[in-house]
Each structure stands twice: as C-alpha cells, then as structure tokens.
Design a protein around this motif. Structure first.
Motif, PDB file in Angstrom:
ATOM      1  N   ASP A   1       0.844  -1.196   0.000  1.00  0.00           N
ATOM      2  CA  ASP A   1       0.000   0.000   0.000  1.00  0.00           C
ATOM      3  C   ASP A   1       0.882   1.250   0.000  1.00  0.00           C
ATOM      4  O   ASP A   1       1.592   1.506   0.978  1.00  0.00           O
ATOM      5  N   PRO A   2       0.847   2.054  -1.070  1.00  0.00           N
ATOM      6  CA  PRO A   2       1.700   3.250  -1.126  1.00  0.00           C
ATOM      7  C   PRO A   2       1.461   4.225   0.023  1.00  0.00           C
ATOM      8  O   PRO A   2       2.368   4.973   0.403  1.00  0.00           O
ATOM      9  N   LEU A   3       0.249   4.230   0.573  1.00  0.00           N
ATOM     10  CA  LEU A   3      -0.053   5.142   1.679  1.00  0.00           C
ATOM     11  C   LEU A   3       0.754   4.811   2.929  1.00  0.00           C
ATOM     12  O   LEU A   3       0.931   5.663   3.803  1.00  0.00           O
ATOM     13  N   ASN A   4       1.264   3.594   3.006  1.00  0.00           N
ATOM     14  CA  ASN A   4       1.998   3.178   4.204  1.00  0.00           C
ATOM     15  C   ASN A   4       3.470   3.563   4.176  1.00  0.00           C
ATOM     16  O   ASN A   4       4.202   3.242   5.113  1.00  0.00           O
TER      17      ASN A   4
ATOM     18  N   VAL B   1       8.519  -0.196   9.216  1.00  0.00           N
ATOM     19  CA  VAL B   1       8.494   1.174   8.728  1.00  0.00           C
ATOM     20  C   VAL B   1       9.403   1.280   7.504  1.00  0.00           C
ATOM     21  O   VAL B   1      10.413   0.577   7.395  1.00  0.00           O
ATOM     22  N   SER B   2       9.024   2.142   6.572  1.00  0.00           N
ATOM     23  CA  SER B   2       9.884   2.342   5.398  1.00  0.00           C
ATOM     24  C   SER B   2      11.164   3.064   5.805  1.00  0.00           C
ATOM     25  O   SER B   2      11.185   3.843   6.758  1.00  0.00           O
ATOM     26  N   ARG B   3      12.226   2.789   5.068  1.00  0.00           N
ATOM     27  CA  ARG B   3      13.501   3.421   5.369  1.00  0.00           C
ATOM     28  C   ARG B   3      13.402   4.943   5.237  1.00  0.00           C
ATOM     29  O   ARG B   3      13.956   5.690   6.061  1.00  0.00           O
ATOM     30  N   SER B   4      12.683   5.386   4.228  1.00  0.00           N
ATOM     31  CA  SER B   4      12.594   6.831   3.987  1.00  0.00           C
ATOM     32  C   SER B   4      11.891   7.533   5.141  1.00  0.00           C
ATOM     33  O   SER B   4      12.310   8.618   5.571  1.00  0.00           O
TER      34      SER B   4
ATOM     35  N   LEU C   1       0.646   8.821  16.532  1.00  0.00           N
ATOM     36  CA  LEU C   1      -0.226   7.682  16.797  1.00  0.00           C
ATOM     37  C   LEU C   1      -1.214   7.426  15.673  1.00  0.00           C
ATOM     38  O   LEU C   1      -1.641   6.296  15.443  1.00  0.00           O
ATOM     39  N   VAL C   2      -1.582   8.463  14.936  1.00  0.00           N
ATOM     40  CA  VAL C   2      -2.545   8.265  13.843  1.00  0.00           C
ATOM     41  C   VAL C   2      -1.890   7.587  12.641  1.00  0.00           C
ATOM     42  O   VAL C   2      -2.582   7.185  11.704  1.00  0.00           O
ATOM     43  N   ARG C   3      -0.583   7.457  12.662  1.00  0.00           N
ATOM     44  CA  ARG C   3       0.130   6.825  11.557  1.00  0.00           C
ATOM     45  C   ARG C   3       0.540   5.384  11.888  1.00  0.00           C
ATOM     46  O   ARG C   3       1.364   4.800  11.200  1.00  0.00           O
ATOM     47  N   LEU C   4      -0.051   4.818  12.932  1.00  0.00           N
ATOM     48  CA  LEU C   4       0.253   3.449  13.328  1.00  0.00           C
ATOM     49  C   LEU C   4      -0.885   2.519  12.939  1.00  0.00           C
ATOM     50  O   LEU C   4      -2.056   2.880  13.043  1.00  0.00           O
ATOM     51  N   GLN C   5      -0.534   1.319  12.518  1.00  0.00           N
ATOM     52  CA  GLN C   5      -1.541   0.349  12.085  1.00  0.00           C
ATOM     53  C   GLN C   5      -1.196  -1.037  12.619  1.00  0.00           C
ATOM     54  O   GLN C   5      -0.048  -1.474  12.528  1.00  0.00           O
TER      55      GLN C   5
END
Length: 223
Positions: free
Chosen positions: A99-102, A145-148, A173-177
C-alpha cells in the motif's frame, strides 16, 4: 529489500526460535543482529543461523539505531530477540508494504505471550485494549516502517530505555496500524516478576518518562 533488525543481549536461549520464524521471508531480506556484548554465545549462534552480527553499544535504543544505520533495505522491521512471529507475518508485511499510503506509516503486530495460564490471557487483553484505545504498542510488538520515513523522523534515539515510546511519539499515533499477525513474546519476565507487579512497574516508568524523567535515570529501576 526488507532489513530485519534484532537487538540482543545474552539471548542464546530464545534467539533460535525468533530466527527460525523469519525463514523464507516474503521478499529479499537481510537479518541484522545488533548485539550489546553477550557472553552466552549469542553472536556465534546468530552467525551460524545466517544473521549478520554487528556490535552495538549497550542499550536497546543504541543497538536498534546502529542496526538500522547499517541496514540496506528499503523497509525496516525491528524485532526483539525473544519474540517469535506467527506464520501470518509474511502476508501481513507484504500487504502493508504494497500500500503506497503506508510509506509514511508504521505497522506493529498483535501481542501474545508463550504462557498458557489465565494471567497471560488477561495481560494480552490489557495490551490489546491499550493499543486499541491509545494506539500505543511497545517494542515487543515489533515495528515495520519504510527506510525513507524512518530517516525522516530521525530513527531510534540512542537512549537506554523508552526508545519505543520515543519513536512512536515522532511517528504519530494516527500513523500506526496493527498488522494481522501475532508476535509471540517470552513471558519469562512476567513469570519472574509477576503478572501484576511487572505491568505496574512498567506503567510507573512510563508515567515518569512522560513527566520528564530522563531514560538514563529510569533504567536503573527497570532491571
């Protein structure tokens, strides 16, 4: 490439199960064991099981930071050496990365303990409630998590304690899944310290940290 970073300190008893669960990853992967000075043969064992072993400064935060610094993957998965991922982890990681959003989000696994008693089940429910209510997983639930994005937020702080809470504050926290797979963690510390006293101590340390006490001061109470 996926880089899996595992901090260790005298983890020879638990590390083989952790590494075995990581066999046949969903993509090209490197496994980095960042050791903090084990005297039980952990580095030799890790090498024999196919991991790249590096020496990290003592302390989980510094070890995680050093492991990430030397990693080559476009995605980073941080995992404790006494945690065994359920087989579903491969699909969960694949789905998250697809998912690109992740690319500017982070994922964590469901918390489970390798203990059959009722106290362990209650502990798991408490952690699930904490994650659902506050979106606050701890380090033994892993972090994908992505490296970037990892570099963008500054990565793990080289602190001896609360490195997981510190990086979550910067992720947001809103960016955690939650990922749809279990991270089965050793219950040894709960069996040793108690299913009541251990969580109370952890909660007290978290409160002191959030009130401004430095991790270097807190670590002497952690054990």
């Amino acid at each position: 490439m996926l880089s899996i970073v595992i901090p260790t300190l005298n983890a020879a008893a638990r590390l083989p199960d952790c590494l075995k669960a990581l066999s046949e990853p969903p993509m090209e992967a490197e496994i980095i064991v960042a050791d903090g000075g084990s005297v039980d043969g952990t580095p030799v064992l890790a090498k024999r099981l196919g991991a790249l072993v590096i020496k990290g400064p003592v302390g989980r935060g510094p070890q995680l930071a050093e492991g990430a610094r030397q990693a080559h993957g476009q995605w980073l998965l941080f995992l404790h050496g006494d945690t065994v991922l359920a087989p579903e982890w491969k699909q969960a990681v694949t789905d998250f990365i697809a998912d690109p959003l992740n690319r500017e989000r982070a994922g964590y696994f469901r918390f489970k303990l390798d203990d059959d008693n009722g106290a362990a089940r209650r502990m798991e429910k408490m952690v699930a409630w904490r994650c659902e209510t506050f979106n606050l997983p701890y380090g033994d639930q892993g972090l994908l998590v992505s490296r970037s994005y990892y570099d963008k937020i500054g990565g793990y702080a080289r602190i001896p304690l609360m490195e997981d809470v510190d990086i979550l504050k910067r992720i947001g926290l809103v960016r955690l899944q939650e990922l749809q797979a279990d991270a089965v963690t050793s219950a040894d510390r709960y069996r040793r310290d108690g299913y009541v006293l251990r969580p109370l101590r952890n909660l007290s340390l978290l409160a002191l940290y959030l009130l401004g006490m430095e991790p270097e001061q807190l670590v002497k109470y952690y054990g």
